[in-house]
Design an enzyme around this catalytic site. Structure first.
Site, mmCIF file in Angstrom:
data_model
loop_
_atom_site.group_PDB
_atom_site.id
_atom_site.type_symbol
_atom_site.label_atom_id
_atom_site.label_comp_id
_atom_site.label_asym_id
_atom_site.label_seq_id
_atom_site.Cartn_x
_atom_site.Cartn_y
_atom_site.Cartn_z
ATOM 1 C CE LYS A 58 -2.389 -2.779 -0.458
ATOM 2 N NZ LYS A 58 -2.401 -4.248 -0.359
ATOM 3 N N GLY A 192 -3.963 -12.233 -10.328
ATOM 4 C CA GLY A 192 -4.683 -12.166 -9.053
ATOM 5 C C GLY A 192 -4.392 -10.857 -8.350
ATOM 6 C CD GLU A 213 -5.051 -15.852 -14.326
ATOM 7 O OE1 GLU A 213 -4.448 -15.167 -13.483
ATOM 8 O OE2 GLU A 213 -5.451 -17.019 -14.093
ATOM 9 C CB SER A 283 1.746 -12.718 -8.083
ATOM 10 O OG SER A 283 1.469 -12.212 -9.381
ATOM 11 C CG ASP A 326 -2.143 -16.113 4.922
ATOM 12 O OD1 ASP A 326 -3.293 -15.653 5.122
ATOM 13 O OD2 ASP A 326 -1.287 -15.517 4.220
ATOM 14 C CB ALA A 334 -4.124 -8.865 7.125
ATOM 15 C CG HIS A 458 -24.729 16.400 -1.071
ATOM 16 N ND1 HIS A 458 -24.642 15.639 -2.214
ATOM 17 C CD2 HIS A 458 -24.644 17.698 -1.467
ATOM 18 C CE1 HIS A 458 -24.529 16.434 -3.260
ATOM 19 N NE2 HIS A 458 -24.519 17.697 -2.846
#
Ligand code: FAD
Ligand code: NAI
Length: 479
Positions: A58, A192, A213, A283, A326, A334, A458
């Protein structure tokens, strides 16, 4: 002499460190073992998420988005820039700082909650009186005994056969987050979540990105309408896609600056082709980390993929041994790992911890962002569920126009009879934030009408959510 704990957590990623903190909050004496090392060899808790996953990706998405805006959108606002440059080393350095802030924050939280942290590899030694003996192999070897053990050892990138990661030319998520200069050409295997996010980062900075892919369709887990809209936007940004490919061979050319990676593959028509790129990100999913656990010493049951077998409550086949995140079934996210960690700590305390798998949101942090919760239209059709759909485009939302980002839409799927919300699918600006309202609504079993009747500020993007809910009843006000 072994140190004794009520709860030992193996793994300090979002599943593990959150389980440790929650267990400590509930009054248990807790140890957390994590082996991740920072570049100085010191502890770096936070797991894949903090070190080479959610957080650094990120950070790079943010930097590359700023660059993209400066290059392509500032002009619309009357801002002129000359000599725009990208300092990749600075971008990677900033990302590393963000990661370190998170590592330090987690160490602080563990300390504050009186969780004993052990830096090293944890493995089962044997079932011991009063629980399980866990060895820690690290700077100093330790032997711990825990009444309960929570395994949260996470996952690692899956390798493409015949293409070992060297993190220089053939990159996992780790190498993809520290490419030292913008590559002229970048190949990505797998369209992905990682392929799209990391492909977007380097495309925005100028790389010529081709994504190969295996499946014939794009983003099969997403709602078809969302996937179609997103593919249109990504293609417009210059990401190139080939679907239905079969890769036969990957070779790295002679070493040195100009070494090219050659990917030999057959396209959907069966034609033999070669992609030559400076670097290749692979990946294609992730595999659970169970190799270092010495699971066989205690008879901990793994499945054919190496994942720890658990029931709906994250209980393994061994009494008082639990597993989360995982390393077990379910989405590799996460927040899913965290929810399981909290629920397990609460179950150990005799409470009724619960994870609702129907309301776990998915977010892909590309531009446009993609987010969804609940079932897709194609799933509802396959299940024969009678539903109503309502959709509202960001093009008709004032805030989106003011932001200069009108791609995409919000789509509601509601039960035809009861109007209960069954799924919400968003492609567009800040979908990652907008989805939270839908998660809350579904958690409270709200109807589309409930959302339609709520006052939304708004101008805000969230008005598109309200309008999509109104659209279920065919009564949008602004479209
Ligand atoms: P992990 O985070 O993998 O942590 C496991 C920890 O256990 C690691 O520190 C590991 O070193 C340690 N460990 C393993 N074995 C041992 C042992 N024997 N002894 C001691 N320690 C051990 N998810 C999201 O929800 N949002 C995102 O935006 C997102 N972005 C991602 C981006 C990328 C590039 C990647 C790769 C993943 C991303 N994910 C994202 C997925 C997310 O990172 C994982 O779902 C999450 O980290 C899983 O948490 P965990 O605690 O189960 O495992
Ligand atoms: P993924 O499962 O999202 O996508 C892998 C893709 O590779 C699939 O489309 C698959 O069909 C394709 N593939 C598999 N084998 C192939 C082959 N041999 N050749 C070509 N294509 C092939 O896995 P990815 O992107 O590696 O990410 C792993 C996980 O990490 C995700 O599933 C997600 O759980 C998590 N993640 C979450 C993020 C988020 O929440 N924003 C961001 C990044 C990762």
């Amino acid at each position: 002499m072994s140190k004794s704990f009520d709860v030992i957590v193996i793994g300090g990623g979002p599943g593990g460190y959150i389980a440790a903190i929650r267990a400590a909050q509930l009054g248990f004496n807790v140890a957390c073992i994590d082996e991740w090392k920072n570049d100085k060899g010191g502890p770096a808790p936070g797991g894949t998420c903090t070190n080479v996953g959610c957080i650094p990706s990120k950070a790079l998405l943010q930097s590359s988005e700023h660059f993209d805006h400066a290059a392509h959108h500032f002009g619309d606002h009357g801002i002129t820039l000359s000599n725009l440059k990208m300092d990749v080393a600075q971008m990677i350095g900033r990302k590393n700082t963000v990661v370190k802030q998170n590592n330090d924050g987690i160490l602080y939280l563990l300390k504050k909650n009186k969780v004993a942290f052990f830096h090293g590899r944890g493995s089962f030694a044997k079932a011991a009186e009063g629980g399980y003996e866990i060895k820690v192999a690290g700077a100093a070897d330790e032997s711990l005994v825990g009444k309960h053990v929570i395994v949260a050892t996470g996952s690692s990138a899956r390798r493409l056969p015949g293409a070992a990661f060297d993190e220089d030319r053939i990159l996992s998520n780790d190498g993809a987050l520290r490419i030292p200069a913008v590559p002229k050409t970048l190949g990505v295997v797998g369209s992905g979540v990682i392929g799209l996010e990391m492909g977007s980062v380097w495309r925005r900075l100028g790389a010529d990105v081709t994504i190969l892919e295996a499946l014939p369709n794009f983003l099969g887990a997403a709602d078809e309408g969302v996937a179609k809209e997103a593919l249109k936007a990504f293609t417009k940004q210059g990401l190139k896609f080939e679907f239905g490919v079969k890769i036969s061979e990957v070779n790295v050319g002679k070493k040195g600056r100009d070494a090219q990676v050659r990917v030999a593959y057959a396209n959907a028509k069966g034609e033999a082709l070669t992609l030559e790129v400076e670097r290749l990100i692979v990946s294609i999913g992730r595999v659970p980390n169970t190799n270092g656990l010495n699971a066989e010493a205690v008879g901990l049951k793994l499945d054919e993929r190496g994942a720890i077998v658990v029931d709906g409550d994250c209980k393994t086949n061994l009494t008082n041994v639990w597993a989360v995140g995982d390393v077990v079934r379910g989405p590799m996210l996460a927040h899913k790992a965290e929810e399981e960690g909290v629920a397990v700590a609460e179950r150990i305390a005799g409470q009724h911890g619960h994870v609702n798998f129907n309301t776990i949101p998915w977010v892909i942090y590309t531009s446009p962002e993609i987010a969804w919760v609940g079932r897709t239209e194609q799933q509802l059709k396959a299940e024969g569920v009678a539903y109503k759909a309502g959709q509202f485009p960001f093009m008709a939302n004032g805030r989106a126009r003011a932001l200069g980002d009108t791609t995409g839409f919000v789509k509601f799927l509601a039960d035809a009879k009861t109007d209960e919300i069954l799924g919400v699918h968003i492609v567009g600006p800040l979908a990652s934030e907008l989805i939270a309202e839908a998660v809350v609504a579904m958690e409270f079993k709200a109807s589309a009408e409930d959302i339609a009747r709520i006052c939304h500020a708004h101008p805000s993007l969230s008005e598109a959510t309200k309008e999509a809910a109104l659209a279920v009843d065919k009564r949008t006000l602004n479209f």
